[in-house]
Design a protein around this motif. Structure first.
Motif, PDB file in Angstrom:
ATOM      1  N   ALA A 193      71.700 108.309  24.112  1.00 13.66           N
ATOM      2  CA  ALA A 193      72.124 108.816  25.415  1.00 13.66           C
ATOM      3  C   ALA A 193      73.349 109.713  25.275  1.00 13.66           C
ATOM      4  O   ALA A 193      73.471 110.738  25.967  1.00 13.66           O
ATOM      5  N   ALA A 194      74.268 109.342  24.373  1.00  9.92           N
ATOM      6  CA  ALA A 194      75.474 110.159  24.155  1.00  9.92           C
ATOM      7  C   ALA A 194      75.105 111.518  23.570  1.00  9.92           C
ATOM      8  O   ALA A 194      75.641 112.552  23.982  1.00  9.92           O
ATOM      9  N   VAL A 195      74.185 111.530  22.603  1.00 12.78           N
ATOM     10  CA  VAL A 195      73.748 112.797  22.008  1.00 12.78           C
ATOM     11  C   VAL A 195      73.077 113.666  23.063  1.00 12.78           C
ATOM     12  O   VAL A 195      73.372 114.864  23.189  1.00 12.78           O
TER      13      VAL A 195
ATOM     14  N   GLY B 173      81.913 116.834  18.305  1.00 20.14           N
ATOM     15  CA  GLY B 173      82.226 115.423  18.175  1.00 20.14           C
ATOM     16  C   GLY B 173      81.389 114.742  17.118  1.00 20.14           C
ATOM     17  O   GLY B 173      80.387 115.291  16.638  1.00 20.14           O
ATOM     18  N   SER B 174      81.829 113.553  16.728  1.00 22.19           N
ATOM     19  CA  SER B 174      81.099 112.715  15.783  1.00 22.19           C
ATOM     20  C   SER B 174      80.832 111.360  16.423  1.00 22.19           C
ATOM     21  O   SER B 174      81.653 110.847  17.185  1.00 22.19           O
TER      22      SER B 174
ATOM     23  N   PHE C 256      69.828  94.869  17.477  1.00 19.68           N
ATOM     24  CA  PHE C 256      69.550  95.498  18.770  1.00 19.68           C
ATOM     25  C   PHE C 256      70.800  96.058  19.432  1.00 19.68           C
ATOM     26  O   PHE C 256      70.712  97.017  20.195  1.00 19.68           O
ATOM     27  N   ALA C 257      71.934  95.472  19.165  1.00 17.48           N
ATOM     28  CA  ALA C 257      73.167  95.888  19.825  1.00 17.48           C
ATOM     29  C   ALA C 257      74.174  96.324  18.774  1.00 17.48           C
ATOM     30  O   ALA C 257      73.868  96.426  17.584  1.00 17.48           O
ATOM     31  N   GLY C 258      75.391  96.574  19.203  1.00 18.13           N
ATOM     32  CA  GLY C 258      76.439  97.000  18.292  1.00 18.13           C
ATOM     33  C   GLY C 258      77.301  98.058  18.942  1.00 18.13           C
ATOM     34  O   GLY C 258      76.937  98.667  19.963  1.00 18.13           O
ATOM     35  N   GLU C 259      78.450  98.281  18.349  1.00 16.01           N
ATOM     36  CA  GLU C 259      79.442  99.187  18.925  1.00 16.01           C
ATOM     37  C   GLU C 259      79.119 100.644  18.588  1.00 16.01           C
ATOM     38  O   GLU C 259      78.937 101.000  17.427  1.00 16.01           O
ATOM     39  N   VAL C 260      79.053 101.474  19.610  1.00 13.53           N
ATOM     40  CA  VAL C 260      78.876 102.915  19.452  1.00 13.53           C
ATOM     41  C   VAL C 260      80.226 103.571  19.697  1.00 13.53           C
ATOM     42  O   VAL C 260      80.851 103.354  20.735  1.00 13.53           O
ATOM     43  N   ARG C 261      80.688 104.377  18.722  1.00 16.82           N
ATOM     44  CA  ARG C 261      82.012 104.983  18.834  1.00 16.82           C
ATOM     45  C   ARG C 261      81.917 106.501  18.763  1.00 16.82           C
ATOM     46  O   ARG C 261      81.114 107.051  18.010  1.00 16.82           O
ATOM     47  N   LEU C 262      82.751 107.157  19.552  1.00 14.20           N
ATOM     48  CA  LEU C 262      82.770 108.617  19.646  1.00 14.20           C
ATOM     49  C   LEU C 262      84.147 109.146  19.275  1.00 14.20           C
ATOM     50  O   LEU C 262      85.167 108.615  19.734  1.00 14.20           O
ATOM     51  N   PHE C 263      84.181 110.185  18.428  1.00 12.68           N
ATOM     52  CA  PHE C 263      85.428 110.894  18.130  1.00 12.68           C
ATOM     53  C   PHE C 263      85.212 112.341  18.559  1.00 12.68           C
ATOM     54  O   PHE C 263      84.525 113.104  17.887  1.00 12.68           O
ATOM     55  N   ALA C 264      85.767 112.708  19.703  1.00 13.89           N
ATOM     56  CA  ALA C 264      85.612 114.069  20.224  1.00 13.89           C
ATOM     57  C   ALA C 264      86.531 115.026  19.475  1.00 13.89           C
ATOM     58  O   ALA C 264      87.589 114.633  18.951  1.00 13.89           O
ATOM     59  N   LEU C 265      86.145 116.292  19.430  1.00 14.06           N
ATOM     60  CA  LEU C 265      86.861 117.298  18.657  1.00 14.06           C
ATOM     61  C   LEU C 265      88.338 117.382  19.029  1.00 14.06           C
ATOM     62  O   LEU C 265      89.204 117.522  18.162  1.00 14.06           O
TER      63      LEU C 265
ATOM     64  N   GLU D 259      91.454 109.820  18.256  1.00 19.37           N
ATOM     65  CA  GLU D 259      90.980 108.537  17.745  1.00 19.37           C
ATOM     66  C   GLU D 259      89.541 108.292  18.184  1.00 19.37           C
ATOM     67  O   GLU D 259      89.008 108.975  19.059  1.00 19.37           O
ATOM     68  N   TRP D 260      88.935 107.296  17.531  1.00 19.56           N
ATOM     69  CA  TRP D 260      87.597 106.864  17.924  1.00 19.56           C
ATOM     70  C   TRP D 260      87.681 106.092  19.238  1.00 19.56           C
ATOM     71  O   TRP D 260      88.597 105.294  19.439  1.00 19.56           O
ATOM     72  N   ARG D 261      86.700 106.312  20.100  1.00 17.83           N
ATOM     73  CA  ARG D 261      86.625 105.588  21.371  1.00 17.83           C
ATOM     74  C   ARG D 261      85.260 104.917  21.491  1.00 17.83           C
ATOM     75  O   ARG D 261      84.234 105.541  21.215  1.00 17.83           O
ATOM     76  N   THR D 262      85.274 103.652  21.890  1.00 23.12           N
ATOM     77  CA  THR D 262      84.032 102.889  22.033  1.00 23.12           C
ATOM     78  C   THR D 262      83.351 103.226  23.344  1.00 23.12           C
ATOM     79  O   THR D 262      83.992 103.236  24.405  1.00 23.12           O
ATOM     80  N   LEU D 263      82.059 103.511  23.267  1.00 24.05           N
ATOM     81  CA  LEU D 263      81.286 103.806  24.472  1.00 24.05           C
ATOM     82  C   LEU D 263      80.647 102.526  25.001  1.00 24.05           C
ATOM     83  O   LEU D 263      80.082 101.744  24.224  1.00 24.05           O
TER      84      LEU D 263
END
Length: 364
Positions: free
Chosen positions: A136-138, A263-264, A273-282, A286-290
Motif C-alpha cells: 500500500a505504501a509503494v 524513499g526506502s 503474516f505481520a511485522g513492522e513496516v518502516r519508511l525512510f523518506a528522502l 530517521e526511519w518511521r514505522t507505518l
C-alpha cells in the motif's frame, strides 16, 4: 466457487497443524476428510476433529464429500496429488512450491484448465498486514518510483529443528525453492512480475545432521544447491538482488528492502503474516514505522485457502496457481542460470493479485 466448501487434507506433517488451527470452525469451509501415508497419523487427526473421516489418499481424492483438496505433502508429491485431485474434478490448494519441477507445474495448470477447476498455492503470508501494508505504501507513492530492492534469507538449515528434514535437500528443496516463494511472491506484490534473471549457486556441504527427534544424529545427503543468489529484472524496470541460503548462521539484513526515488521501505519477514513496516523518506532524518493499513489482520496459514474459495468471477484468487507458476519459473530460472552461466528470460508472467484491504479476523 461458493461458500461452505468441503475440504479434504492430504499430508498431515508439521505444517498441517497450523492450517487446521485456522480452518476448523470457519463457516466458509468444512474439513470432511484427512489422509496421510501414515494411516495411524490420519486416524489420530480425525479422532480429534468431529465429523472428519480418515481415508487413504486414493479414497480422499475420489471422495464425493470433498470439493477442494488441501495438498500439504512434500514438494516431490505436490504434482502427483494435484493431478489426482484434478482428475476427479476437484479444486486444489497446495503448499509451496506448486510442484517440484516447472514441467510438472505446467502440467498441473494445464490439467486444471481442461477440467475447469481452480488451483491455488501458498504462500499466503504475503496477504497479511506486513507485505500488504508495504505494498500500500509503494502504491501510494510513499517512496516515489521504485528503482531497486533486496531480499535476504539466511539460516543454518532446517535440519536443526525439523525431525524429518530430508525433503529440504532433495529435488524440490533447497533454500530457494523452500523459502524463495515467500520472498518472490512478496516481490510480485510490491514490484510486479519478473522478466529475466541471472543466478549463481553453490552446494557447500555434502551432508547434514538431523538435530532433533527420533532420528537426531542421523546424516542425510545434500542433493541440491544450498546457497543461491541472483538478480531479478522486473517488468517495470526495477532490479532485485536476492540471496537465499542454508549456509549461514544469522544475518542482520532486513528481509526485504524496496528503494525508490523519494524513499526506502523496510519490509518485514514474508514468512510471517505481520511485522513492522518502516519508511525512510528522502527529506527525513530517521526511519518511521507505518501503522498497518492493509492485509488480513492476525492472519494464519490457510487464510489463502479461505481467500481461494471466496473468489468468484469478479475477483481471482490472490494465492493463485498462476502466481505460483510464475514464482516457480523465476526460481528454476535462477537455478538454471547458475548452472549455465547466462541470463535467462522468463516465459510466464502474471498480474499482481488484487491488494487486500485491511480485514479484521472475523471477516477473513
Amino acid at each position: 466457487m461458493g461458500d461452505a466448501h468441503r475440504v479434504g487434507v492430504v499430508g498431515l506433517g508439521v505444517i498441517s497443524r497450523a492450517y487446521l488451527d485456522t480452518l476448523v470452525g470457519r463457516p466458509a469451509v468444512r474439513i470432511t476428510a484427512v489422509a496421510d501415508l501414515d494411516a495411524s497419523r490420519s486416524a489420530a487427526v480425525a479422532a480429534g476433529l468431529p465429523g472428519v473421516e480418515a481415508l487413504s489418499v486414493g479414497e480422499l481424492l475420489s471422495s464425493p464429500d470433498v470439493d477442494t483438496v488441501l495438498n500439504l505433502t512434500v514438494p516431490a508429491a505436490h504434482a502427483e496429488i494435484a493431478l489426482g485431485a484434478i482428475e476427479h474434478g476437484k479444486h486444489v490448494y497446495g503448499e509451496k512450491p506448486l510442484a517440484a519441477t516447472l514441467p510438472e507445474a505446467r502440467a498441473v495448470m494445464a490439467a486444471a484448465a481442461e477440467a475447469g477447476v481452480g488451483v491455488g498455492c501458498a504462500p499466503d503470508t504475503v496477504l497479511g498486514t506486513g507485505i500488504q501494508t508495504a505494498r500500500a505504501a509503494v502504491e501510494a507513492g510513499r517512496i516515489g518510483r521504485p528503482l531497486s530492492a533486496s531480499a535476504v534469507m539466511v539460516t543454518p538449515g532446517h535440519e536443526r529443528w525439523h525431525p524429518n528434514p530430508d525433503f529440504y535437500y532433495t529435488t524440490g528443496g533447497g533454500p530457494l525453492l523452500d523459502m524463495g516463494p515467500y520472498y518472490l511472491a512478496s516481490l510480485v506484490h510490491l514490484l510486479g512480475p519478473v522478466r529475466a534473471v541471472i543466478g549463481a549457486a553453490g552446494r557447500l556441504r555434502a551432508e547434514r545432521v538431523i538435530g532433533s527427534g527420533p532420528r537426531a544424529g542421523e546424516r542425510i545427503p545434500v542433493e541440491v544447491d544450498s546457497h543461491v543468489s541472483g538478480v531479478l529484472e522486473h517488468v517495470g524496470g526495477a532490479l532485485t538482488t536476492i540471496t537465499t541460503s542454508f549456509d549461514g548462521v544469522a544475518t542482520t539484513a532486513t528481509p526485504i528492502e524496496v528503494h525508490g526515488e523519494t524513499g526506502s521501505l523496510a519490509v518485514p519477514d514474508p514468512n510471517h503474516f505481520a511485522g513492522e513496516v518502516r519508511l525512510f523518506a528522502l527529506d527525513d532524518t530517521e526511519w518511521r514505522t507505518l501503522p498497518p493499513s492493509a492485509g488480513y489482520v492476525d492472519g494464519g496459514r490457510g487464510v489463502g485457502l479461505l481467500d481461494f474459495v471466496a473468489a468468484d468471477a469478479r475477483r481471482a484468487p490472490r494465492a493463485s496457481g498462476e502466481l505460483a507458476l510464475h514464482v516457480l519459473e523465476t526460481m528454476t530460472a535462477l537455478l538454471r542460470s547458475a548452472e549455465e552461466g547466462r541470463r535467462i528470460e522468463l516465459t510466464t508472467s502474471v498480474r499482481p493479485p488484487d491488494p487486500v484491504p485491511l480485514t479484521a479476523p472475523g471477516d477473513w
